[in-house]
Design a protein around this motif. Structure first.
Motif, PDB file in Angstrom:
ATOM      1  N   PRO A 262       0.839  -1.196   0.000  1.00 35.18           N
ATOM      2  CA  PRO A 262       0.000   0.000   0.000  1.00 35.18           C
ATOM      3  C   PRO A 262       0.870   1.241   0.000  1.00 35.18           C
ATOM      4  O   PRO A 262       2.032   1.201   0.415  1.00 35.18           O
ATOM      5  N   MET A 263       0.315   2.340  -0.467  1.00 28.32           N
ATOM      6  CA  MET A 263       1.058   3.594  -0.508  1.00 28.32           C
ATOM      7  C   MET A 263       1.502   3.982   0.906  1.00 28.32           C
ATOM      8  O   MET A 263       0.712   3.920   1.857  1.00 28.32           O
ATOM      9  N   VAL A 264       2.768   4.371   1.043  1.00 30.47           N
ATOM     10  CA  VAL A 264       3.278   4.797   2.334  1.00 30.47           C
ATOM     11  C   VAL A 264       2.640   6.127   2.734  1.00 30.47           C
ATOM     12  O   VAL A 264       2.189   6.900   1.899  1.00 30.47           O
ATOM     13  N   THR A 265       2.613   6.392   4.031  1.00 32.34           N
ATOM     14  CA  THR A 265       2.147   7.675   4.536  1.00 32.34           C
ATOM     15  C   THR A 265       3.158   8.758   4.161  1.00 32.34           C
ATOM     16  O   THR A 265       4.364   8.509   4.131  1.00 32.34           O
ATOM     17  N   THR A 266       2.669   9.957   3.883  1.00 34.02           N
ATOM     18  CA  THR A 266       3.571  11.029   3.464  1.00 34.02           C
ATOM     19  C   THR A 266       3.461  12.230   4.395  1.00 34.02           C
ATOM     20  O   THR A 266       2.376  12.612   4.817  1.00 34.02           O
ATOM     21  N   GLY A 267       4.620  12.811   4.701  1.00 42.43           N
ATOM     22  CA  GLY A 267       4.680  14.008   5.526  1.00 42.43           C
ATOM     23  C   GLY A 267       5.560  15.051   4.864  1.00 42.43           C
ATOM     24  O   GLY A 267       6.256  14.767   3.894  1.00 42.43           O
ATOM     25  N   ALA A 268       5.539  16.259   5.388  1.00 45.21           N
ATOM     26  CA  ALA A 268       6.427  17.330   4.932  1.00 45.21           C
ATOM     27  C   ALA A 268       6.539  18.354   6.053  1.00 45.21           C
ATOM     28  O   ALA A 268       5.626  18.500   6.876  1.00 45.21           O
ATOM     29  N   ILE A 269       7.675  19.074   6.077  1.00 44.73           N
ATOM     30  CA  ILE A 269       7.948  20.030   7.145  1.00 44.73           C
ATOM     31  C   ILE A 269       8.355  21.371   6.531  1.00 44.73           C
ATOM     32  O   ILE A 269       9.521  21.762   6.561  1.00 44.73           O
ATOM     33  N   PRO A 270       7.417  22.095   5.950  1.00 45.45           N
ATOM     34  CA  PRO A 270       7.769  23.363   5.301  1.00 45.45           C
ATOM     35  C   PRO A 270       8.076  24.474   6.297  1.00 45.45           C
ATOM     36  O   PRO A 270       7.444  24.590   7.345  1.00 45.45           O
ATOM     37  N   ILE A 271       9.065  25.300   5.956  1.00 50.58           N
ATOM     38  CA  ILE A 271       9.322  26.519   6.704  1.00 50.58           C
ATOM     39  C   ILE A 271       8.063  27.392   6.607  1.00 50.58           C
ATOM     40  O   ILE A 271       7.496  27.576   5.525  1.00 50.58           O
ATOM     41  N   THR A 272       7.621  27.947   7.736  1.00 55.70           N
ATOM     42  CA  THR A 272       6.343  28.659   7.775  1.00 55.70           C
ATOM     43  C   THR A 272       6.485  29.984   8.501  1.00 55.70           C
ATOM     44  O   THR A 272       7.195  30.086   9.509  1.00 55.70           O
ATOM     45  N   SER A 273       5.800  31.007   7.975  1.00 53.73           N
ATOM     46  CA  SER A 273       5.780  32.332   8.601  1.00 53.73           C
ATOM     47  C   SER A 273       4.455  32.996   8.270  1.00 53.73           C
ATOM     48  O   SER A 273       4.090  33.117   7.100  1.00 53.73           O
ATOM     49  N   ILE A 274       3.721  33.431   9.300  1.00 49.75           N
ATOM     50  CA  ILE A 274       2.415  34.059   9.092  1.00 49.75           C
ATOM     51  C   ILE A 274       2.470  35.506   9.559  1.00 49.75           C
ATOM     52  O   ILE A 274       3.053  35.825  10.602  1.00 49.75           O
ATOM     53  N   ALA A 275       1.845  36.389   8.784  1.00 53.84           N
ATOM     54  CA  ALA A 275       1.768  37.805   9.149  1.00 53.84           C
ATOM     55  C   ALA A 275       0.535  38.404   8.488  1.00 53.84           C
ATOM     56  O   ALA A 275      -0.213  37.716   7.783  1.00 53.84           O
TER      57      ALA A 275
ATOM     58  N   LEU B 188      -0.292  14.795   0.259  1.00 56.62           N
ATOM     59  CA  LEU B 188       0.274  14.875   1.600  1.00 56.62           C
ATOM     60  C   LEU B 188      -0.726  14.389   2.647  1.00 56.62           C
ATOM     61  O   LEU B 188      -1.908  14.720   2.579  1.00 56.62           O
ATOM     62  N   ASN B 189      -0.241  13.631   3.622  1.00 54.55           N
ATOM     63  CA  ASN B 189      -1.074  13.146   4.718  1.00 54.55           C
ATOM     64  C   ASN B 189      -0.856  13.887   6.034  1.00 54.55           C
ATOM     65  O   ASN B 189      -1.765  13.940   6.871  1.00 54.55           O
ATOM     66  N   HIS B 190       0.340  14.431   6.233  1.00 50.77           N
ATOM     67  CA  HIS B 190       0.674  15.010   7.540  1.00 50.77           C
ATOM     68  C   HIS B 190       1.623  16.185   7.330  1.00 50.77           C
ATOM     69  O   HIS B 190       2.755  15.993   6.886  1.00 50.77           O
ATOM     70  N   ILE B 191       1.171  17.387   7.624  1.00 49.56           N
ATOM     71  CA  ILE B 191       2.012  18.574   7.472  1.00 49.56           C
ATOM     72  C   ILE B 191       2.500  19.023   8.847  1.00 49.56           C
ATOM     73  O   ILE B 191       1.751  19.030   9.824  1.00 49.56           O
ATOM     74  N   VAL B 192       3.781  19.362   8.920  1.00 46.66           N
ATOM     75  CA  VAL B 192       4.394  19.841  10.164  1.00 46.66           C
ATOM     76  C   VAL B 192       4.954  21.228   9.880  1.00 46.66           C
ATOM     77  O   VAL B 192       5.906  21.377   9.108  1.00 46.66           O
ATOM     78  N   TYR B 193       4.354  22.236  10.460  1.00 51.88           N
ATOM     79  CA  TYR B 193       4.791  23.614  10.212  1.00 51.88           C
ATOM     80  C   TYR B 193       6.085  23.891  10.983  1.00 51.88           C
ATOM     81  O   TYR B 193       6.153  23.704  12.200  1.00 51.88           O
ATOM     82  N   ASP B 194       7.091  24.332  10.244  1.00 59.58           N
ATOM     83  CA  ASP B 194       8.413  24.623  10.805  1.00 59.58           C
ATOM     84  C   ASP B 194       8.525  26.136  10.983  1.00 59.58           C
ATOM     85  O   ASP B 194       8.740  26.873  10.022  1.00 59.58           O
ATOM     86  N   LEU B 195       8.387  26.578  12.219  1.00 57.99           N
ATOM     87  CA  LEU B 195       8.381  28.011  12.536  1.00 57.99           C
ATOM     88  C   LEU B 195       9.737  28.489  13.042  1.00 57.99           C
ATOM     89  O   LEU B 195       9.809  29.477  13.774  1.00 57.99           O
ATOM     90  N   ARG B 196      10.818  27.847  12.643  1.00 56.24           N
ATOM     91  CA  ARG B 196      12.120  28.148  13.246  1.00 56.24           C
ATOM     92  C   ARG B 196      12.545  29.607  13.098  1.00 56.24           C
ATOM     93  O   ARG B 196      13.308  30.112  13.921  1.00 56.24           O
ATOM     94  N   PHE B 197      12.065  30.291  12.064  1.00 52.13           N
ATOM     95  CA  PHE B 197      12.375  31.710  11.921  1.00 52.13           C
ATOM     96  C   PHE B 197      11.403  32.600  12.700  1.00 52.13           C
ATOM     97  O   PHE B 197      11.568  33.820  12.732  1.00 52.13           O
ATOM     98  N   ARG B 198      10.395  31.992  13.297  1.00 54.41           N
ATOM     99  CA  ARG B 198       9.384  32.756  14.040  1.00 54.41           C
ATOM    100  C   ARG B 198       9.280  32.305  15.496  1.00 54.41           C
ATOM    101  O   ARG B 198       8.276  32.580  16.154  1.00 54.41           O
ATOM    102  N   TYR B 199      10.314  31.627  16.005  1.00 53.32           N
ATOM    103  CA  TYR B 199      10.248  31.156  17.387  1.00 53.32           C
ATOM    104  C   TYR B 199      10.194  32.301  18.397  1.00 53.32           C
ATOM    105  O   TYR B 199       9.739  32.119  19.517  1.00 53.32           O
ATOM    106  N   GLU B 200      10.667  33.478  17.998  1.00 48.82           N
ATOM    107  CA  GLU B 200      10.497  34.653  18.861  1.00 48.82           C
ATOM    108  C   GLU B 200       9.016  34.950  19.077  1.00 48.82           C
ATOM    109  O   GLU B 200       8.610  35.448  20.137  1.00 48.82           O
ATOM    110  N   ASP B 201       8.207  34.664  18.055  1.00 45.84           N
ATOM    111  CA  ASP B 201       6.759  34.894  18.095  1.00 45.84           C
ATOM    112  C   ASP B 201       6.010  33.559  18.172  1.00 45.84           C
ATOM    113  O   ASP B 201       4.928  33.411  17.601  1.00 45.84           O
TER     114      ASP B 201
END
Length: 329
Positions: free
Chosen positions: A222-235, A298-311
């Motif tokens: 069966p198709m494997v589960t898929t994830g991704a960890i994009p760099i994220t910034s909201i304003a 995509l089955n599972h998205i992980v938001y990477d806020l490493r540039f926004r950890y101050e916020d």
């Protein structure tokens, strides 16, 4: 149509904003807002990527997840990804204990690791081939130990006899392979349950998803589960969101990846070239880009806020109150 996508956060346990308090309190906030998971990176001798500064703070990842397990009972706890500087018996023991603490809600990402020096520091063989071999050996051995088997094993990396693990995990622990190359897809299908490339442009993600389907079909799996960890910034607007990240560093990263799909120009040079690798903009922008990921498989998205950890807390609030409901609607 309602989404089946799961939502996670990469925790701030590293770099100049590395903080146990932020990890624990942020996880409690994320759980209250309906996130599905929180994730950690794994390093022995942490060396930051050039785009993320020079502070080498790194709070050990299993310790952080263990602390979170005592205050968050709904979240899945994920590693993105474990590298094989631990002996496989130790790795199996750590993850089994985490499973017991987290009521079985654990995903173990595993990979070869980026840095040769971490393996050398542990006295391990450290060529690329060795690191890839150890990731596979570790994956196979931890599964046997988690199953309660009494294991005898010997190869060029490890040798032990009559080892049995207790307690075993409360639930099966999926293993996802971390990497954004065709070879990582092959490894995911060969001996893992999922594929998680980290930050990756959408065009390359689409190509890899097709390749994964082909590999699974040929393997009769069966198709494997898929994830991704994009760099994220909201304003409040896209320009402000982009200004908070190291956009030139992220764009240039693409030019170091020979297997990534190149833009028409042949060179990564502007923001549109890394669509998907970076999610930056208003909540509506993040909703749209997240939906594009799901539409791509995509089955599972992980938001990477490493540039926004101050916020950190503000960013979690924006994601939890405006993005997750928008995608789930």
């Amino acid at each position: 149509m309602a989404t089946n996508l799961k939502f996670g956060l990469l925790l701030p346990h590293f770099g100049d904003q590395g903080s146990a308090e932020k990890c624990i309190e942020g996880s409690k906030l994320a759980e209250s807002l309906g996130f599905d998971s929180v994730w950690v990176r794994d390093h022995l001798v942490f060396e930051p990527h050039g785009m993320e500064g020079t502070d080498n703070t790194h709070i050990e990842c299993v310790a952080i997840l263990s602390a979170i397990s005592s205050v968050c009972k709904k979240l899945i706890l994920g590693t993105g990804t474990m590298i094989s500087h631990r002996h496989p018996i130790h790795l199996a023991q750590c993850m089994a204990a985490l499973s017991v603490l987290a009521d079985g809600k654990v995903i173990m990402g595993i990979g070869a690791g980026t840095f040769q020096h971490e393996f050398a520091a542990a006295g391990l063989k450290n060529t690329r081939e060795d690191r890839f071999n150890m990731a596979k050996v570790n994956s196979n051995l931890v599964r046997r130990l988690w199953a309660g088997e009494k294991v005898n094993y010997e190869d060029e990396y490890y040798s032990f006899e009559d080892v049995e693990l207790k307690p075993t995990p409360l639930a099966p622990i999926p293993i996802w392979y971390g990497g954004g190359t065709p070879a990582s897809c092959r490894r995911a299908v060969d001996y893992c349950d999922g594929w998680m490339p980290g930050r990756i442009p959408l065009a390359t993600f689409h190509k890899c998803i097709k390749y994964l389907h082909d590999l699974c079909d040929k393997a009769g799996k069966p198709m494997v589960t898929t994830g991704a960890i994009p760099i994220t910034s909201i304003a409040k607007d896209k320009d402000t969101a982009v200004s908070k990240v190291n956009a030139p560093g992220l764009i240039n990263e693409g030019n170091k990846k020979p297997t990534w799909v190149k833009p028409a120009s042949g060179t990564f040079s502007e923001l549109k070239d890394i669509e998907g690798l970076l999610l930056a903009g208003t909540p509506e922008d993040i909703v749209r880009d997240t939906q594009r990921y799901e539409e791509g498989g995509l089955n599972h998205i992980v938001y990477d806020l490493r540039f926004r950890y101050e916020d950190w807390y503000e960013q979690i609030e924006l994601l939890g109150k405006e993005v997750l409901p928008g995608v789930r609607a």
